[in-house]
Design a protein around this motif. Structure first.
Motif, short mmCIF file in Angstrom:
data_model
loop_
_atom_site.label_atom_id
_atom_site.label_comp_id
_atom_site.label_asym_id
_atom_site.label_seq_id
_atom_site.Cartn_x
_atom_site.Cartn_y
_atom_site.Cartn_z
N VAL A 77 8.63 -47.78 -33.18
CA VAL A 77 8.10 -47.85 -31.81
C VAL A 77 8.63 -46.64 -31.03
CG1 VAL A 77 7.81 -49.29 -29.77
CG2 VAL A 77 8.24 -50.36 -31.99
N THR A 78 7.78 -46.09 -30.17
CA THR A 78 8.17 -44.98 -29.32
C THR A 78 8.11 -45.40 -27.86
OG1 THR A 78 7.33 -43.35 -30.91
CG2 THR A 78 7.66 -42.60 -28.65
N GLY A 79 9.09 -44.98 -27.07
CA GLY A 79 9.12 -45.32 -25.66
C GLY A 79 10.37 -44.81 -24.99
N ARG A 80 10.66 -45.37 -23.83
CA ARG A 80 11.85 -44.98 -23.06
C ARG A 80 12.66 -46.23 -22.73
NH1 ARG A 80 11.52 -39.84 -20.60
NH2 ARG A 80 9.53 -38.77 -21.02
N TYR A 81 13.97 -46.13 -22.91
CA TYR A 81 14.84 -47.26 -22.60
C TYR A 81 14.92 -47.49 -21.10
CZ TYR A 81 16.61 -47.75 -27.37
OH TYR A 81 16.73 -47.99 -28.72
N ASP A 82 14.95 -48.76 -20.71
CA ASP A 82 15.04 -49.12 -19.30
C ASP A 82 16.28 -50.00 -19.09
OD1 ASP A 82 14.60 -49.88 -16.62
OD2 ASP A 82 12.43 -49.71 -16.86
N ASP A 83 16.08 -51.27 -18.78
CA ASP A 83 17.21 -52.17 -18.53
C ASP A 83 18.00 -52.46 -19.80
OD1 ASP A 83 16.81 -53.25 -15.59
OD2 ASP A 83 14.83 -53.21 -16.51
N GLN A 84 19.28 -52.77 -19.58
CA GLN A 84 20.15 -53.15 -20.70
C GLN A 84 20.85 -54.46 -20.37
OE1 GLN A 84 22.22 -50.32 -23.35
NE2 GLN A 84 24.10 -51.02 -22.32
N LEU A 85 20.87 -55.38 -21.34
CA LEU A 85 21.49 -56.69 -21.18
C LEU A 85 22.46 -56.94 -22.32
CD1 LEU A 85 18.20 -58.68 -20.40
CD2 LEU A 85 19.92 -57.96 -18.71
N LEU A 86 23.37 -57.87 -22.09
CA LEU A 86 24.32 -58.28 -23.13
C LEU A 86 23.99 -59.71 -23.56
CD1 LEU A 86 27.65 -56.91 -21.59
CD2 LEU A 86 25.98 -55.73 -23.04
N VAL A 87 24.11 -59.95 -24.85
CA VAL A 87 23.84 -61.29 -25.42
C VAL A 87 25.15 -61.83 -25.96
CG1 VAL A 87 22.39 -62.63 -26.98
CG2 VAL A 87 21.55 -60.45 -26.07
N PRO A 88 25.83 -62.72 -25.21
CA PRO A 88 27.16 -63.19 -25.63
C PRO A 88 27.09 -64.25 -26.72
CG PRO A 88 26.53 -64.20 -23.56
CD PRO A 88 25.42 -63.26 -23.91
N ARG A 105 10.59 -49.43 -22.99
CA ARG A 105 9.27 -49.43 -22.34
C ARG A 105 8.32 -48.55 -23.15
NH1 ARG A 105 9.48 -50.61 -16.80
NH2 ARG A 105 7.20 -50.45 -16.91
N THR A 106 7.23 -49.15 -23.63
CA THR A 106 6.26 -48.42 -24.43
C THR A 106 5.18 -47.83 -23.54
OG1 THR A 106 4.92 -50.41 -24.79
CG2 THR A 106 6.68 -49.98 -26.36
N ASP A 107 4.28 -47.05 -24.15
CA ASP A 107 3.21 -46.40 -23.39
C ASP A 107 2.28 -47.43 -22.78
OD1 ASP A 107 4.26 -43.96 -24.07
OD2 ASP A 107 2.93 -43.67 -25.81
N GLY A 108 2.15 -48.60 -23.40
CA GLY A 108 1.26 -49.63 -22.85
C GLY A 108 1.84 -50.37 -21.66
N GLY A 109 3.08 -50.09 -21.31
CA GLY A 109 3.71 -50.74 -20.16
C GLY A 109 4.62 -51.90 -20.54
N LYS A 110 4.35 -52.52 -21.69
CA LYS A 110 5.20 -53.62 -22.14
C LYS A 110 6.52 -53.08 -22.67
CE LYS A 110 2.68 -57.79 -23.44
NZ LYS A 110 2.30 -58.67 -24.57
N ALA A 111 7.53 -53.95 -22.64
CA ALA A 111 8.85 -53.56 -23.12
C ALA A 111 9.18 -54.33 -24.40
CB ALA A 111 9.91 -53.82 -22.07
N LEU A 112 9.80 -53.65 -25.34
CA LEU A 112 10.23 -54.27 -26.59
C LEU A 112 11.75 -54.41 -26.57
CD1 LEU A 112 9.63 -55.26 -29.51
CD2 LEU A 112 10.06 -52.88 -30.23
N PRO A 113 12.29 -55.64 -26.70
CA PRO A 113 13.75 -55.80 -26.77
C PRO A 113 14.27 -55.18 -28.07
CG PRO A 113 12.67 -57.88 -26.20
CD PRO A 113 11.60 -56.94 -26.65
N VAL A 176 13.56 -59.29 -15.84
CA VAL A 176 13.05 -57.94 -15.64
C VAL A 176 11.67 -58.02 -14.98
CG1 VAL A 176 14.35 -56.96 -17.57
CG2 VAL A 176 12.08 -57.92 -17.98
N PRO A 177 11.25 -56.99 -14.26
CA PRO A 177 9.99 -57.05 -13.50
C PRO A 177 8.77 -56.56 -14.27
CG PRO A 177 11.22 -55.12 -12.85
CD PRO A 177 12.07 -55.82 -13.87
N TYR A 178 8.80 -56.56 -15.60
CA TYR A 178 7.66 -56.09 -16.39
C TYR A 178 7.47 -57.01 -17.59
CZ TYR A 178 11.89 -53.69 -17.99
OH TYR A 178 13.17 -53.40 -18.35
N ASP A 179 6.32 -56.88 -18.22
CA ASP A 179 6.00 -57.72 -19.37
C ASP A 179 6.85 -57.34 -20.58
OD1 ASP A 179 4.09 -59.09 -17.94
OD2 ASP A 179 2.43 -57.80 -18.59
N VAL A 180 7.13 -58.35 -21.41
CA VAL A 180 7.99 -58.16 -22.58
C VAL A 180 7.29 -58.72 -23.80
CG1 VAL A 180 10.24 -58.65 -23.61
CG2 VAL A 180 10.05 -58.32 -21.13
#
Length: 294
Positions: A77-88, A105-113, A176-180
């Motif tokens: 997958v190609t994109g740009r990193y946005d928010d970061q979270l921790l999973v305890p 964040r991918t080109d389609g606007g959705k974000a991939l964890p 987060v304020p975007y689709d995942v």
């Protein structure tokens, strides 16, 4: 001797046994089948994981939605990193730690964890390396969305800011304020010195507690078959002994009023004692009359 089998009481017992045995066998076979299915799924998942590591990575859109056939497959997958979270509360090699989860964040606007790696200890944002900036291409194993309370995923709620208990679209959409995407990727190699998170098997495909519960239920149902048969023969034997004793005169058969009498020497003795008692009472009464006359 076996005429008692035609009584209403034994009709009820026999009907229960005839219905209970096939039902228990059916339930035991069904539970055994469930266990065998889980074993087969576990073997398939293990084989698929080994083969997936050798396959070429495919675009994410070709592998969605995630199912048993695509989980663990290599994707790119190609994109740009946005928010970061921790999973305890995530263990690795029996050590407590946490995942570092970055949203790509991918080109389609959705974000991939994307799970970039694992760190030991308590979740601390200061310990987690920041994600790379700019456009990046990541390659890793595709994973299915997690369910709270399943396969080591915490069922707690009310996590501190910047943390999440489960990796799924339903959980992340509130943070987060975007689709995942309802899937996530674990990198083949840990980023920035972190340890890579191994691929998890799909839910209900491992030899977990549920699988061995199915095996235990199988044993219980078949054991109940043996118990029903044992109790039927025990009741039959007891009834036969009572009939045999009655034929030998040791005990009297039940009368219509539901009472049973005693026969044999004990009965004669009881009758003799009653006769003697009656005679003694009669003699005493005659003596008393004679005294009054004199």
């Amino acid at each position: 001797m076996y005429r008692f089998l035609l009584t209403p009481r034994w009709w009820g017992i026999n009907v229960f046994v005839v219905l209970a045995i096939p039902f228990c066998i059916f339930m035991g076979s069904w539970q055994l089948g469930r266990f065998e299915d889980r074993v087969q799924d576990h073997e398939t998942a293990s084989t698929q994981h080994e083969s997936a590591r050798r396959e070429a990575a495919r675009p994410l859109t070709e592998l969605l939605p995630v199912d048993k056939a695509t989980v663990g497959r290599q994707t790119t997958v190609t994109g740009r990193y946005d928010d970061q979270l921790l999973v305890p509360e995530r263990k690795l090699d029996d050590r407590e730690g946490f995942y570092v989860l970055s949203l790509l964040r991918t080109d389609g606007g959705k974000a991939l964890p994307v799970v970039r790696g694992w760190l030991p200890g308590e979740p601390d944002p200061a310990k987690a390396p920041a994600p790379p900036t700019g456009e990046v291409t990541v390659t890793g194993a595709l994973q299915a969305a997690e369910s709270p309370g399943a396969d080591g995923v915490s069922s707690r709620s009310g996590w501190p800011a910047g943390q999440t208990g489960a990796i799924s679209a339903a959980t992340l959409l509130n943070l987060v304020p975007y689709d995942v995407y309802d899937a996530w990727v674990t990198l083949n190699e840990g980023d920035s010195g972190m340890r890579a998170v191994p691929v998890s098997a799909p839910q209900n495909t491992g030899l977990d507690l549920k699988a061995f519960q199915n095996l235990g239920y199988t044993a219980e149902w078949f054991a109940f078959v043996g118990f029903v048969i044992f109790m039927w023969f025990r009741l039959l034997r007891r009834e036969v002994e009572l009939v045999r004793d009655a034929e030998l005169g040791l005990v009297a058969q039940d009368g219509e009023d539901g009472t049973s009498g005693v026969t044999g020497e004990s009965g004669d003795k009881a009758d003799g004692e009653k006769t003697n008692e009656a005679g003694a009472d009669g003699a005493g009464a005659d003596g008393a009359k004679a005294g009054l006359v004199s």
